[in-house]
Write an enzyme that holds these catalytic residues in place. Structure first.
Site, short mmCIF file in Angstrom:
data_model
loop_
_atom_site.label_atom_id
_atom_site.label_comp_id
_atom_site.label_asym_id
_atom_site.label_seq_id
_atom_site.Cartn_x
_atom_site.Cartn_y
_atom_site.Cartn_z
N CYS A 2 0.86 -1.18 0.00
CA CYS A 2 0.00 0.00 0.00
C CYS A 2 0.90 1.23 0.00
CB CYS A 2 -0.91 0.12 1.21
SG CYS A 2 -2.25 -1.04 1.21
N LYS A 575 5.66 -3.92 -5.11
CA LYS A 575 7.13 -3.90 -5.07
C LYS A 575 7.69 -3.93 -3.66
CE LYS A 575 11.03 -2.14 -7.44
NZ LYS A 575 11.30 -3.45 -8.04
#
Ligand code: GLU
Length: 580
Positions: A2, A575
């Site tokens: 997030c 990522k």
């Protein structure tokens, strides 16, 4: 995972959109904003399951805004579970990065709540706390104390006041003359500011208009130490490439060289410490664990250092071999990988000393480390690690050479030159042709040994991530102990073959005689190969540790494109893995 951002100041709507777009690599299940205009008023929200780029570049004019790009952990990907989440009476809106590990207990004992996601539990707790506490920051403190896990929260109130609390997940505050920004990392607002302060653990920031205050865990006021950090803005463009993944593969001839130029000066004291101890434990998660394997191999081979690699989430299995004063070297692109942070905390609790190799300055791992080394790759936007993996291994090579009393700089210069010749459209298109014969395969096997085994592991991981094809890497020696049962006519087998590598050529014959479609990743073609993918050729054989990665990256990229996948944003991934 997030990404969370906040901005305060005059007309910060477009800055918020731009800042959140730069965090989309952290999660792209949905996005949302909550904002107030002028000196306050009702909080307005906008949420969407569409890509953020469809929003254009502006929100309505606003003076305070929070934003969130989600990687769902609790609750489905739906508008209902999209952040920001608001109080029943719209008296605040919040965004959250993390996992409330005890959310089920809290729902049973502290609140009656039919909501699904863990974040909504925070909203209910804060509603209650605000009705009892003497101050907003006191209420937020009470809530934080009840949350299990790593949770970082931004709260917006209708009067334009903003509260930010950091617990575990990353958060930075930055500023200009007239604006404040909060963000999960420093790339969000890099075009506008170079003054940052990483919010310390368990601290709360309060911002209203031009006023900012930082509180520690006991709610005492503390000083804010601003640090100057420049991030190059050019890193955020695709430079004419169709995807960041291709751009980041193609620029590796520059990033390995940048790594070499910067690493040389930094290593001195760390080398002395390693020479004294003779022991090193490397740890990371996902691709970073495979680069740890590669670095450990180089260190053992060149220096005889007792270097071992362990996945961060399995550190318990090796920690008994290490003791007081031994080093753990944590490798992480983001420097925020929750599994790796936990592994380091565990190692520290056993008296181990901490070094890290990260790509993001001021990240949590960098700040936890006695010796912190940088990747110098520039921001990596594609979810897959390409240029940061090669930079990490370049660091490992230079460290190994330095421990041996040698300077690896000239060899990296040669590598950089060779890569600049190799990383061309011609090679890329040749590899694209090879992948056309792999794209419909049920499974792809990747075999290697020695330095090429981590290359094979990284290639298989990249193929899974970029194309959703099933790919599995094995040590070539494993073949006859089980894997051979999976080989039948037409099954693609990618094999890393070193110079004069009769062992791997025998393996090639064995799979070929069972009908495999053989893709040789090698320095020269061989009649056994159905397809030949050339490797970059350098004079130091140890640099195969880096050269071997690049054909695998290009194969993964082209497989992904042919499978219709956007390799920059594989489904279900993000990522920066800031949750465990
Ligand atoms: N747990 C929250 C959710 O599922 C936040 C997720 C995260 O930070 O990755 O919405």
């Amino acid at each position: 995972m997030c990404g969370i951002i906040a901005c305060t100041g005059e007309d910060v709507g477009s800055l918020a959109v731009e800042g959140l777009k730069r965090l989309e690599y952290r999660g792209y299940d949905s996005y949302g904003f909550a904002w107030v205009t002028g000196s306050g008023g009702a909080i307005q929200t906008r949420k969407s399951l569409e890509p953020l780029e469809d929003l254009g570049d502006r929100l309505p004019q606003c003076s305070a805004v929070v934003g969130h790009t989600r990687w769902a952990t609790h609750g489905t990907v739906s508008l209902e579970n999209c952040h920001p989440h608001s109080a029943h009476d719209n008296s605040f809106s919040l965004v959250h990065n993390g996992i409330v590990e005890n959310y089920q207990d809290l729902r049973k004992t502290d609140i009656t709540c039919a909501d699904v996601s863990d974040t909504q539990v925070i909203v209910r707790l804060l509603e209650t706390a605000l009705s009892k506490a003497a101050s907003r920051e006191g209420a937020l403190r009470d809530v934080l104390d009840r949350l299990g896990g790593r949770n970082t929260i931004l709260v917006l109130f209708p009067d334009g006041e903003m509260l930010a609390a950091r617990h575990g997940s990353p958060l930075l505050v930055s500023r200009t003359e007239s604006q404040y920004f909060l963000s999960s990392d420093l790339i969000s607002f890099a075009p506008y500011t170079s003054l940052y302060c990483p919010i310390p653990e368990q601290h709360i920031v309060r911002i209203k208009g031009k006023c900012i205050a930082l509180y520690d865990a006991t709610l005492s006021l503390c000083d804010i130490d601003w640090v100057q950090v420049e991030v190059s803005n050019s890193e955020f463009s695709k430079d004419g490439y169709p995807h960041f993944m291709m751009k980041e593969i193609m620029e590796q001839w520059q990033t390995v060289s940048r790594q070499a130029k910067s690493t040389g000066a930094d290593l001195g004291n760390f080398v002395l410490e390693l020479e004294r101890r003779g022991n090193l434990l490397l740890t990371g998660a996902g691709g970073a664990y495979y680069t740890c394997l590669q670095i450990a191999w180089l260190l053992r081979e060149v220096t005889g250092l007792k270097a071992l690699a362990v996945p961060a989430y399995e550190i318990e299995s090796l920690e008994a071999l290490y003791g007081q004063g031994d080093f753990v070297l944590a490798v992480s692109q983001s420097g925020e990988t929750a599994d790796t942070i936990s592994a380091v905390e565990r190692a520290e609790s056993r008296g181990m000393r901490v070094a890290s190799l990260v790509n993001m300055p001021m990240s949590t791992l960098a700040r936890m480390s006695e010796f912190s080394f940088a990747n110098h790759s520039g921001p990596e936007i594609c979810v897959l690690s390409t240029k940061s993996a090669t930079a990490q291994i370049t660091f490992g090579y230079l460290l190994a050479k330095r421990l041996k009393g040698q300077d690896g700089g000239a060899a990296i210069d040669q590598l950089s030159h060779v890569l600049s010749q190799y990383l061309t459209r011609t090679v890329s298109w040749k590899i694209r042709e090879v992948t056309k014969r792999l794209v419909s395969a049920h499974s792809i096997f990747v075999l290697g040994r020695g330095l090429f085994l981590p290359c094979a592991m990284i290639a298989a991981l990249n193929i899974k991530e970029a194309s959703y094809s099933h790919a599995e890497a094995f040590a070539a020696g494993e073949l006859k102990h089980g894997v051979l049962a999976l080989i039948e006519k037409g099954v693609p087998v990618m094999l890393y073959v070193d110079r004069d590598d009769s062992y791997m050529l025998n393996v090639a014959s064995e799979v070929k005689s069972r009908g495999a479609h053989l893709v040789g990743i090698a320095y020269e073609d061989n009649e056994l190969f159905d397809d030949f993918v050339p490797m970059p050729i350098v004079s130091d054989p140890l640099l195969a540790a880096i050269c071997g990665l690049i054909p695998g990256q290009l194969i993964a990229y082209h497989l992904g494109i042919q499978a219709g996948v956007n390799p920059d944003r594989p489904r279900n991934l993000a990522k920066s893995v800031t949750v465990q």
